[in-house]
Design an enzyme around this catalytic site. Structure first.
Site, PDB file in Angstrom:
ATOM      1  N   LYS A 125       1.042  -1.457  -0.177  1.00 56.89           N
ATOM      2  CA  LYS A 125      -0.259   0.422  -0.274  1.00 56.89           C
ATOM      3  C   LYS A 125       0.845   1.287   0.145  1.00 56.89           C
ATOM      4  O   LYS A 125       1.933   1.096   0.387  1.00 56.89           O
ATOM      5  CB  LYS A 125      -1.279  -0.073   1.673  1.00 56.89           C
ATOM      6  CG  LYS A 125      -2.172   0.836   0.753  1.00 56.89           C
ATOM      7  CD  LYS A 125      -3.310   0.253   0.501  1.00 56.89           C
ATOM      8  CE  LYS A 125      -4.617   1.022   0.335  1.00 56.89           C
ATOM      9  NZ  LYS A 125      -6.082   0.418  -0.288  1.00 56.89           N
ATOM     10  N   ASP A 165      -7.231   4.296  -4.447  1.00 57.92           N
ATOM     11  CA  ASP A 165      -7.602   4.510  -3.317  1.00 57.92           C
ATOM     12  C   ASP A 165      -8.181   5.067  -3.169  1.00 57.92           C
ATOM     13  O   ASP A 165      -8.727   6.610  -4.103  1.00 57.92           O
ATOM     14  CB  ASP A 165      -6.351   3.379  -1.956  1.00 57.92           C
ATOM     15  CG  ASP A 165      -7.510   2.933  -1.096  1.00 57.92           C
ATOM     16  OD1 ASP A 165      -7.461   2.521  -0.899  1.00 57.92           O
ATOM     17  OD2 ASP A 165      -7.207   4.271  -0.211  1.00 57.92           O
TER      18      ASP A 165
HETATM   19  P1  NDP Z   1     -12.710   7.822  -3.239  1.00 58.25           P
HETATM   20  O1  NDP Z   1     -11.780   8.969  -2.496  1.00 58.25           O
HETATM   21  O2  NDP Z   1     -13.018   7.694  -4.338  1.00 58.25           O
HETATM   22  O3  NDP Z   1     -14.072   8.002  -2.132  1.00 58.25           O
HETATM   23  C1  NDP Z   1     -13.883   8.584   0.139  1.00 58.25           C
HETATM   24  C2  NDP Z   1     -14.641   8.983   0.180  1.00 58.25           C
HETATM   25  O4  NDP Z   1     -14.962   8.703   1.449  1.00 58.25           O
HETATM   26  C3  NDP Z   1     -15.490  10.273   0.177  1.00 58.25           C
HETATM   27  O5  NDP Z   1     -17.548   9.970  -0.230  1.00 58.25           O
HETATM   28  C4  NDP Z   1     -14.690  10.977   1.425  1.00 58.25           C
HETATM   29  O6  NDP Z   1     -15.273  11.975   1.431  1.00 58.25           O
HETATM   30  C5  NDP Z   1     -15.013   9.865   2.059  1.00 58.25           C
HETATM   31  N1  NDP Z   1     -13.866  10.094   3.214  1.00 58.25           N
HETATM   32  C6  NDP Z   1     -12.608  10.013   2.855  1.00 58.25           C
HETATM   33  N2  NDP Z   1     -11.992  10.333   4.375  1.00 58.25           N
HETATM   34  C7  NDP Z   1     -13.070  10.668   5.101  1.00 58.25           C
HETATM   35  C8  NDP Z   1     -12.943  10.598   6.286  1.00 58.25           C
HETATM   36  N3  NDP Z   1     -11.745  10.982   6.791  1.00 58.25           N
HETATM   37  N4  NDP Z   1     -13.692  11.110   6.976  1.00 58.25           N
HETATM   38  C9  NDP Z   1     -15.467  11.216   6.395  1.00 58.25           C
HETATM   39  N5  NDP Z   1     -15.608  10.496   5.306  1.00 58.25           N
HETATM   40  C10 NDP Z   1     -14.712  10.612   4.185  1.00 58.25           C
HETATM   41  O7  NDP Z   1     -12.511   6.705  -1.872  1.00 58.25           O
HETATM   42  P2  NDP Z   1     -12.457   5.281  -2.199  1.00 58.25           P
HETATM   43  O8  NDP Z   1     -14.495   4.593  -2.284  1.00 58.25           O
HETATM   44  O9  NDP Z   1     -11.617   4.285  -3.251  1.00 58.25           O
HETATM   45  O10 NDP Z   1     -11.956   4.490  -0.821  1.00 58.25           O
HETATM   46  C11 NDP Z   1     -12.976   4.198   0.346  1.00 58.25           C
HETATM   47  C12 NDP Z   1     -13.206   3.089   1.618  1.00 58.25           C
HETATM   48  O11 NDP Z   1     -12.615   1.863   0.244  1.00 58.25           O
HETATM   49  C13 NDP Z   1     -11.056   3.199   1.398  1.00 58.25           C
HETATM   50  O12 NDP Z   1     -10.510   2.747   3.022  1.00 58.25           O
HETATM   51  C14 NDP Z   1     -10.322   2.233   0.447  1.00 58.25           C
HETATM   52  O13 NDP Z   1      -9.584   1.537   1.000  1.00 58.25           O
HETATM   53  C15 NDP Z   1     -11.058   0.453   0.487  1.00 58.25           C
HETATM   54  N6  NDP Z   1     -11.360   0.234  -0.405  1.00 58.25           N
HETATM   55  C16 NDP Z   1     -11.233   1.531  -1.746  1.00 58.25           C
HETATM   56  C17 NDP Z   1     -11.331   0.351  -2.977  1.00 58.25           C
HETATM   57  C18 NDP Z   1     -11.068   1.065  -4.273  1.00 58.25           C
HETATM   58  O14 NDP Z   1     -10.828  -0.438  -4.953  1.00 58.25           O
HETATM   59  N7  NDP Z   1     -11.432   1.912  -4.469  1.00 58.25           N
HETATM   60  C19 NDP Z   1     -10.273  -1.101  -2.620  1.00 58.25           C
HETATM   61  C20 NDP Z   1     -10.721  -1.389  -1.174  1.00 58.25           C
HETATM   62  C21 NDP Z   1     -11.312  -0.816  -0.607  1.00 58.25           C
HETATM   63  P3  NDP Z   1     -14.618  13.191   1.733  1.00 58.25           P
HETATM   64  O15 NDP Z   1     -14.443  13.188  -0.345  1.00 58.25           O
HETATM   65  O16 NDP Z   1     -15.415  14.386   1.904  1.00 58.25           O
HETATM   66  O17 NDP Z   1     -13.391  13.477   1.704  1.00 58.25           O
HETATM   67  O1  2IT Z   2      -7.778  -1.375  -0.547  1.00 57.11           O
HETATM   68  C1  2IT Z   2      -7.656  -1.903  -2.469  1.00 57.11           C
HETATM   69  O2  2IT Z   2      -7.680  -3.427  -1.793  1.00 57.11           O
HETATM   70  C2  2IT Z   2      -7.348  -1.436  -2.958  1.00 57.11           C
HETATM   71  N1  2IT Z   2      -7.715   0.281  -2.582  1.00 57.11           N
HETATM   72  C3  2IT Z   2      -7.568  -1.870  -4.033  1.00 57.11           C
HETATM   73  C4  2IT Z   2      -6.325  -2.069  -4.457  1.00 57.11           C
HETATM   74  C5  2IT Z   2      -6.094  -2.421  -6.423  1.00 57.11           C
HETATM   75  O3  2IT Z   2      -4.762  -2.618  -6.149  1.00 57.11           O
HETATM   76  O4  2IT Z   2      -6.416  -2.659  -6.688  1.00 57.11           O
END
Ligand code: NDP
Ligand code: 2IT
Length: 445
Positions: A125, A165
């Site tokens: 990561k 992420d």
């Molecule tokens: P994005 O940046 O697309 O979206 C994040 C969302 O979460 C936004 O709505 C954001 O609000 C909110 N957010 C972020 N930080 C905070 C905080 N400190 N407090 C409150 N709200 C918060 O990210 P993803 O959707 O890609 O990721 C979301 C979660 O999913 C993370 O935990 C990530 O690690 C996990 N994840 C993502 C994957 C992926 O493929 N993208 C895969 C597996 C897990 P704002 O815009 O106001 O900051």
């Molecule tokens: O938390 C996660 O699994 C991710 N942000 C996706 C990682 C990836 O390599 O697609």
């Protein structure tokens, strides 16, 4: 050594890293009884000590020039946690909160998650304490170029393959890939989440959210229930939240909440397909705030609040770590929520997770439920190696099958004497066995 001594040792070696310790404590608590019993050989081979020490941690300066011509300095990270199963793999996060402890917990969790997919993927990561909010596209591009100028030394299709992420989506992957290609002179699969027209996979954008809903479907199916008619509460409005909502709606569920870091919206009528498209445009194109939804569609907006006090059958925390605390869990229990499925990584605090498990709610940890994203990244790597393009249906079918398999693995290793499935234990043991066997086979590494 007993469990408390082991945790004390990890704590002493990693001071001031609460998120990392939280992730380790959860895994060790699941594994300890197994390690005393049929998993004894893993303990004897020192696998747990080795797995709580990452392969390497890289930290670097990222200097870039903002639109005013001023030099800005951020810190970049890449933590390559464990490479026994394949090239390092895991996302990059751009958020002001990113630090060593958060990068480490994410890399540690990623190792078990990637193992659960059964694809050949090591765990890593990274990211930076850069805040894309309020930055122009040009500033984001200059930051990404500077970040990749350094990171390109450490990655490659057979070495380490980052993806998105929080704060890293299609726009950022485009700029990062462009700079990687410029630095190395090679068009190769060193990043996933690329645009579908230039080496990306179909369904990668949707995969994490879709996968979480496929997992939830399996959990309910084990009780002879479907998602149709269920009320679903989602936090976040980013990549994972949007596509979890999309698949939940497609399966006939009613999604009533979404949020961002400022507050949440509650739409008792349900966020339908058209309203969700409006949210996607708001968040992905205009980069606006979720409060605007309430003005547009006459829904409630709760500034500074989280959605967990709303009555829901299924809770999907899809924002960030520790966003769902004990009081939130109490509210969910009180409102007879049936299941909590983690779209985000470690969104429940340790106290919340304890309560949820004690009360017997269906509870899927992130490393199982959100593995669809990295799994589809693995499928993108396969397509890049083959120099092939697979159609949407094929990729979605593969993703669906992988999520079913992860659910099966959790059931196999998490079934209690009472027949109840402890998904946390199941996911931790299933992921651990795959990593541990490879580690032992590869010697004292
Ligand atoms: P994005 O940046 O697309 O979206 C994040 C969302 O979460 C936004 O709505 C954001 O609000 C909110 N957010 C972020 N930080 C905070 C905080 N400190 N407090 C409150 N709200 C918060 O990210 P993803 O959707 O890609 O990721 C979301 C979660 O999913 C993370 O935990 C990530 O690690 C996990 N994840 C993502 C994957 C992926 O493929 N993208 C895969 C597996 C897990 P704002 O815009 O106001 O900051
Ligand atoms: O938390 C996660 O699994 C991710 N942000 C996706 C990682 C990836 O390599 O697609």
């Amino acid at each position: 050594m007993n469990e408390a001594d082991f945790i004390e040792r990890v704590r002493a070696r990693n001071p001031n890293e609460p998120e990392y310790l939280q992730a380790v404590e959860e895994v060790v608590a699941s594994l300890w009884p197994f390690l005393q019993d049929e998993g004894r050989r893993y303990l004897d081979a020192g696998v747990l000590e080795r797995l709580t020490e990452g392969d390497r941690a890289i930290s670097f300066r990222v200097a870039w020039i903002d639109d005013q011509g001023e030099v800005q300095t951020n810190r970049g990270y890449r933590i390559q946690w464990c490479g026994v199963l394949g090239p390092y793999k895991g996302g990059l996060r751009f958020h002001p909160s990113v630090n060593f402890a958060i990068s480490k917990f994410l890399a540690f969790e990623q190792t078990f998650k990637n193992a659960l997919t059964t694809l050949p993927l090591g765990g890593a990561k990274g990211g930076a304490d850069f805040d894309p909010k309020g930055k122009s596209d040009e500033e984001v591009m200059r930051f990404c170029q500077s970040f990749m100028t350094e990171l390109s030394r450490y990655i490659g299709p057979d070495v380490d393959v980052p993806a998105g992420d929080i704060g890293v989506g299609g726009r950022e992957i485009g700029y990062l890939f462009g700079q990687y290609r410029r630095m190395t002179g090679r068009f190769e699969g060193a990043l996933t989440g690329k645009g579908v027209g230039w080496g990306g996979s179909e369904i990668r954008t949707e995969a994490t959210g879709y996968g979480a809903i496929f997992f939830a479907q399996e959990m309910f199916a084990a009780r002879d229930e479907g998602l149709e008619g269920k009320t679903v509460g989602i936090s976040g409005a980013g990549n994972v939240a949007q596509y979890a909502a999309e698949k939940a709606i497609a399966l006939g569920a009613k999604v009533v909440t979404m949020s961002d870091s400022s507050g949440f919206i509650h739409d008792p009528a349900g966020i339908d397909r058209d309203k969700l498209e409006w949210i996607k445009a708001l968040k992905n194109d205009r980069r606006g705030r979720i409060r605007e939804y309430a003005e547009q569609f006459d829904a409630e907006y709760h500034e500074g609040k989280k959605p967990w006090s709303v009555a829901m059958d299924l809770a999907l925390p899809c924002a960030t770590q520790n966003e769902l605390g004990r009081e939130d869990a109490e509210a969910l229990v009180k409102n007879e929520c049936a299941a909590i499925v983690e779209g985000a990584n470690m969104p429940c605090t340790a106290a919340a997770a304890k309560l949820i498990r004690e009360r017997g709610l269906l509870y899927a940890p992130g490393k199982a439920a959100n593995a669809g994203g990295v799994a589809t990244s693995g499928l993108e790597m396969t397509q890049n190696s083959q120099r092939m393009y697979w159609g949407r249906e094929r990729v979605e079918d593969e993703l669906h099958e992988i999520m079913r398999d992860i659910h099966r693995a959790c059931c196999e290793h998490g079934k209690g004497e009472d027949g109840q499935i402890d998904y946390v234990r199941g996911a931790n043991i299933a992921g651990f066995i795959r990593v541990a066997d490879a580690m032992i086979a590869q010697g004292a590494i």
